[in-house]
Design a protein around this motif. Structure first.
Motif, PDB file in Angstrom:
ATOM      1  N   VAL A 124       0.859  -1.185   0.000  1.00 44.69           N
ATOM      2  CA  VAL A 124       0.000   0.000   0.000  1.00 44.69           C
ATOM      3  C   VAL A 124       0.891   1.228   0.000  1.00 44.69           C
ATOM      4  CG1 VAL A 124      -1.938  -1.111   1.178  1.00 44.69           C
ATOM      5  CG2 VAL A 124      -0.144  -0.011   2.518  1.00 44.69           C
ATOM      6  N   SER A 126       1.179   5.380   1.286  1.00 39.88           N
ATOM      7  CA  SER A 126       0.661   6.372   2.224  1.00 39.88           C
ATOM      8  C   SER A 126       1.690   7.475   2.404  1.00 39.88           C
ATOM      9  CB  SER A 126       0.336   5.728   3.578  1.00 39.88           C
ATOM     10  OG  SER A 126      -0.040   6.728   4.516  1.00 39.88           O
ATOM     11  N   ILE A 129       2.167   8.484   6.470  1.00 39.75           N
ATOM     12  CA  ILE A 129       2.770   7.556   7.416  1.00 39.75           C
ATOM     13  C   ILE A 129       3.952   8.193   8.139  1.00 39.75           C
ATOM     14  CG2 ILE A 129       4.456   6.513   5.859  1.00 39.75           C
ATOM     15  CD1 ILE A 129       2.174   4.688   8.404  1.00 39.75           C
ATOM     16  N   VAL A 146      -3.908  -0.971  10.179  1.00 38.71           N
ATOM     17  CA  VAL A 146      -3.185  -1.899   9.307  1.00 38.71           C
ATOM     18  C   VAL A 146      -3.272  -3.290   9.907  1.00 38.71           C
ATOM     19  CG1 VAL A 146      -0.980  -2.442   8.243  1.00 38.71           C
ATOM     20  CG2 VAL A 146      -1.629  -0.048   8.612  1.00 38.71           C
ATOM     21  N   ILE A 151       5.387  -5.200   9.672  1.00 35.16           N
ATOM     22  CA  ILE A 151       5.169  -4.061   8.781  1.00 35.16           C
ATOM     23  C   ILE A 151       6.515  -3.486   8.379  1.00 35.16           C
ATOM     24  CG2 ILE A 151       4.152  -1.771   8.550  1.00 35.16           C
ATOM     25  CD1 ILE A 151       2.096  -2.582  10.655  1.00 35.16           C
ATOM     26  N   ILE A 153       8.017  -0.147   6.533  1.00 30.38           N
ATOM     27  CA  ILE A 153       7.755   1.206   6.048  1.00 30.38           C
ATOM     28  C   ILE A 153       8.890   1.582   5.110  1.00 30.38           C
ATOM     29  CG2 ILE A 153       7.460   3.619   6.670  1.00 30.38           C
ATOM     30  CD1 ILE A 153       6.370   2.692   9.359  1.00 30.38           C
ATOM     31  N   LYS A 192       2.940  -6.575   5.500  1.00 29.47           N
ATOM     32  CA  LYS A 192       2.429  -5.380   4.821  1.00 29.47           C
ATOM     33  C   LYS A 192       3.586  -4.416   4.592  1.00 29.47           C
ATOM     34  CE  LYS A 192      -1.580  -4.629   4.537  1.00 29.47           C
ATOM     35  NZ  LYS A 192      -2.625  -4.965   3.528  1.00 29.47           N
ATOM     36  N   ILE A 194       4.332  -0.607   3.546  1.00 26.77           N
ATOM     37  CA  ILE A 194       3.736   0.719   3.396  1.00 26.77           C
ATOM     38  C   ILE A 194       4.808   1.642   2.821  1.00 26.77           C
ATOM     39  CG2 ILE A 194       2.569   2.627   4.542  1.00 26.77           C
ATOM     40  CD1 ILE A 194       1.777   0.696   6.753  1.00 26.77           C
TER      41      ILE A 194
END
Length: 208
Positions: A124, A126, A129, A146, A151, A153, A192, A194
């Motif tokens: 995804v 963003s 963030i 989320v 995760i 980033i 995930k 991000i």
């Protein structure tokens, strides 16, 4: 043809980001990705283990006793591996575990990983963030929606500020990386990913 990455926590866009299909639409090459992961993990090994062989231990210059007449087994050197404090047979030596992978294969492998992340809804985008301050509480609130345990980033180098580093370092299973410092292990192990829009654009530039 352009693909779309879903956006979260982003009120300024329509909820998606258009990306190039030649970067984010490749088939998953499991063999190549496995080779990249093995290469990365092998390169992280120190390879500093060392033992002394029979030529490196002290002593061994003179014959311990004469060949015959002592009642003991014949011996020519005290550095023999069968002696206490003697040299080690097949002694380990410092070595490099690095494996070669050319740039073209690396690019294809990273494209394959990102394409699979997008297909599995694990990627995804963003722009919100990045926290305004070095507050863990603020970052936890941003990540509350989320649905993922691990995760990653992904930010551009200019976005890797102290606020982002300090706000995430005390959150378990949350990792921060830049495009230049990206590695395949972090990508495949994340539930995930991000990424900021500028990081996505930088990925397209590097992998094109």
């Amino acid at each position: 043809m352009a693909l779309q990455i879903p956006a979260i926590n982003d009120q300024d866009s329509a909820g998606t980001l258009d990306v190039a299909e030649e970067i984010f639409g490749q088939e998953f090459n499991e063999t190549l990705v496995h080779q990249m992961v093995v290469r990365y993990l092998a390169g992280a090994r120190a390879g500093t283990k060392a033992q002394k062989n029979r030529s490196a231990v002290a002593g061994g210059g003179a014959k311990p006793w004469r060949q015959k007449g002592t009642g003991r087994a014949r011996s020519g050197t005290m550095s023999s591996p069968i002696w206490r404090s003697g040299g080690v047979t097949f002694a380990a030596q410092p070595r490099s575990f690095a494996q070669k992978l050319n740039k073209k294969m690396y690019k294809v492998g990273i494209r394959s990983i990102f394409s699979e992340l997008l297909r599995q809804d694990r990627l995804v985008v963003s722009d919100q963030i990045i926290p305004a301050g070095p507050k863990t509480k603020e970052m936890v609130a941003k990540l509350s929606d989320v649905d993922a345990k691990r995760i990653l980033i992904l930010a551009e180098e200019a976005e890797l500020t102290d606020n982002l580093i300090l706000a995430t370092r005390n959150i378990p299973y949350v990792e921060v990386a830049t495009v230049n410092g990206l590695n395949p292990v972090a990508l495949v192990s994340a539930d995930k990913v991000i990424a900021t829009s500028s990081a996505v654009k930088q990925i397209e530039e590097h992998l094109s």
